[in-house]
Enzyme design. Sequence first.
Site, mmCIF file in Angstrom:
data_model
loop_
_atom_site.group_PDB
_atom_site.id
_atom_site.type_symbol
_atom_site.label_atom_id
_atom_site.label_comp_id
_atom_site.label_asym_id
_atom_site.label_seq_id
_atom_site.Cartn_x
_atom_site.Cartn_y
_atom_site.Cartn_z
ATOM 1 C CE LYS A 53 53.123 51.767 74.234
ATOM 2 N NZ LYS A 53 53.102 51.905 75.721
ATOM 3 C CB SER B 22 52.793 40.700 80.219
ATOM 4 O OG SER B 22 51.925 41.277 79.262
ATOM 5 C CB THR B 23 53.534 35.552 78.671
ATOM 6 O OG1 THR B 23 54.935 35.366 78.969
ATOM 7 C CG2 THR B 23 53.065 34.399 77.802
ATOM 8 N N GLY C 197 52.266 39.716 74.741
ATOM 9 C CA GLY C 197 53.088 39.130 73.672
ATOM 10 C C GLY C 197 52.269 38.213 72.773
ATOM 11 C CD GLU D 163 63.163 39.449 77.277
ATOM 12 O OE1 GLU D 163 62.539 38.674 78.051
ATOM 13 O OE2 GLU D 163 63.685 40.496 77.640
ATOM 14 C CB CYS E 139 62.116 39.059 81.750
ATOM 15 S SG CYS E 139 63.715 39.603 81.143
ATOM 16 C CD GLU F 292 57.148 37.521 84.616
ATOM 17 O OE1 GLU F 292 56.299 37.967 83.833
ATOM 18 O OE2 GLU F 292 58.365 37.438 84.340
#
Length: 506
Positions: A189, A242-243, A246, A263, A297, A398
């Site tokens: 995806k 993105s965290t 994630g 990641e 990143c 970030e």
Amino acid sequence: MTDIDESVAATAGDTERYDMLIDGQWRTAADRATFDSINPFDGRAWAQVPLASTADVDDAVAAARRAFDDGPWSQSSPLQRATLLRKFGDLIRDNADELARIQVLENGKLIREVAGQTVALANHCYFFAGVAESPTGETLASSVPNMQVYTVREPIGVVAAITPWNSPLALLLWKLCPALAAGNTLVIKPSEVTPVSTLVLARLAQQAGFPDGVINVVTGAGPTGAALAAHPDVDKIAFTGSTAVGKKIAVTAAERLARVSLELGGKSPNIVFPDADLPNTVNGVIAGIFAASGQTCMAGSRVLVHRDIYDEFSKAFADKTAQIRLGNPLDPDTEMGTIASRSQFEKVLHYIEVAKEDGARLATGGARPTDPELSRGLFVQPTVFTHVTNDMRIAREEVFGPVAVVIAFADEDEAVRIANDTSFGLAAGVWTRDVARAHRMVKRLRAGSVWVNNYRKTNYVAPFGGFKESGLGRENGFHAIDEYTEVKTVWIDTGNTITDPFNPRA
Ligand code: NAI
Ligand code: MG
């Protein structure tokens, strides 16, 4: 268009139409819904792709399941998988110009950065072709009498690869190559910002000869990704992004204990000591944050500078940054391209305002460029803030854009303390000529990659991934195979007499 995507793309007006790949068939979404890919340089909707629904995701996962359980793939030999990966690498190399151009149309990255990166993807395939044929088990020195004990590594099954827009093909191959080398099947995806490059890459994989259902692509945005991650027949989720997302994926995976590798983001420190080679360091720090317009990143977004050279370094850094040439990312002379999408563009501009409100001092940039030729593009000037403290939001969150903050430190201990005072742990840089200091710093920095007197290097042989909230697991190198295999332990009796355990004298 070159011959590679004629059968994937049709032209409607000046918009190219693409289908997605499910079970070897190029298909529209079942309900025929579509969305556009927007060129961030001129704002034009240049391509249209299917918007996959849950029904399409179900079809793709079912195809991957069949290809894993019943298809020829599960019986393929390491040599067959290696041969396909080599052919795939050859096709990527032969079509690298087109693959690079499409990525630039999608995300506004520089052609001069993307072109080299895309050719190099072939090497990634060749490396994992070798890995496909490398030994993966171990013979154990067991002291259990008359027992031969060994391990084998087996593919996990159906892998969902959910990828971002900043390096759409590289970050996909980091997943695709080891997953295929190990014998898994995939549903990919891609990001809604960069769907086309993945579809064209999938066409090349099909040409290479991967059997139907081994590689499937569903295009769509967050909901399509969420449906894929939640699918009970997906055995492993490999995600870059993105965290925040994630963490959601980790929660979804936990429900059924699906395997997961993540990641995620970073706020990486790039630490400059007074004994560094300064001209070299300034260039390295600039490349570390402004390459890809800061949309990586691993961007070295926190520049930590010793106070003895703080003013001198900050001035040299800001002066050089102010000279970076913005322009059409397809022009080989351009030095910085656009932000990839409107929402990301707004996020970057928002963070610039947050930094100003928090008292950071703007040294250069800080706005859209005024050049009328750039007015339709999502450009943000490369920006440097000085006099930043590590508690400001601009030092903690970030941005994923061309914004560097310069933070002062007094000594090694303070540099380490500031560097590690972050929820992230993806990468760090150290600039010094003192080899002992370099080793001390490497040891103390809590990050998955540490670069000394360079920044932002990655290679297919070298594991990459994050400590802390920067992720789980490692991509690249032999470590990557661990993320796409289960370990099976085998015990072979070589001559024990088995007595009746309940009636030993019988
Ligand atoms: P994102 O994390 O929302 O998107 C990454 C991928 O996940 C895309 O394919 C997206 O469609 C998919 N996705 C989104 N929501 C999902 C969900 N609930 N379940 C499953 N899949 C989902 O990142 P986005 O919105 O493109 O960028 C936002 C921020 O994320 C950036 O500003 C940056 O800070 C960070 N980011 C980090 C990247 C990295 O390389 N680690 C890459 C891209 C973004
Ligand atoms: Mg998002």
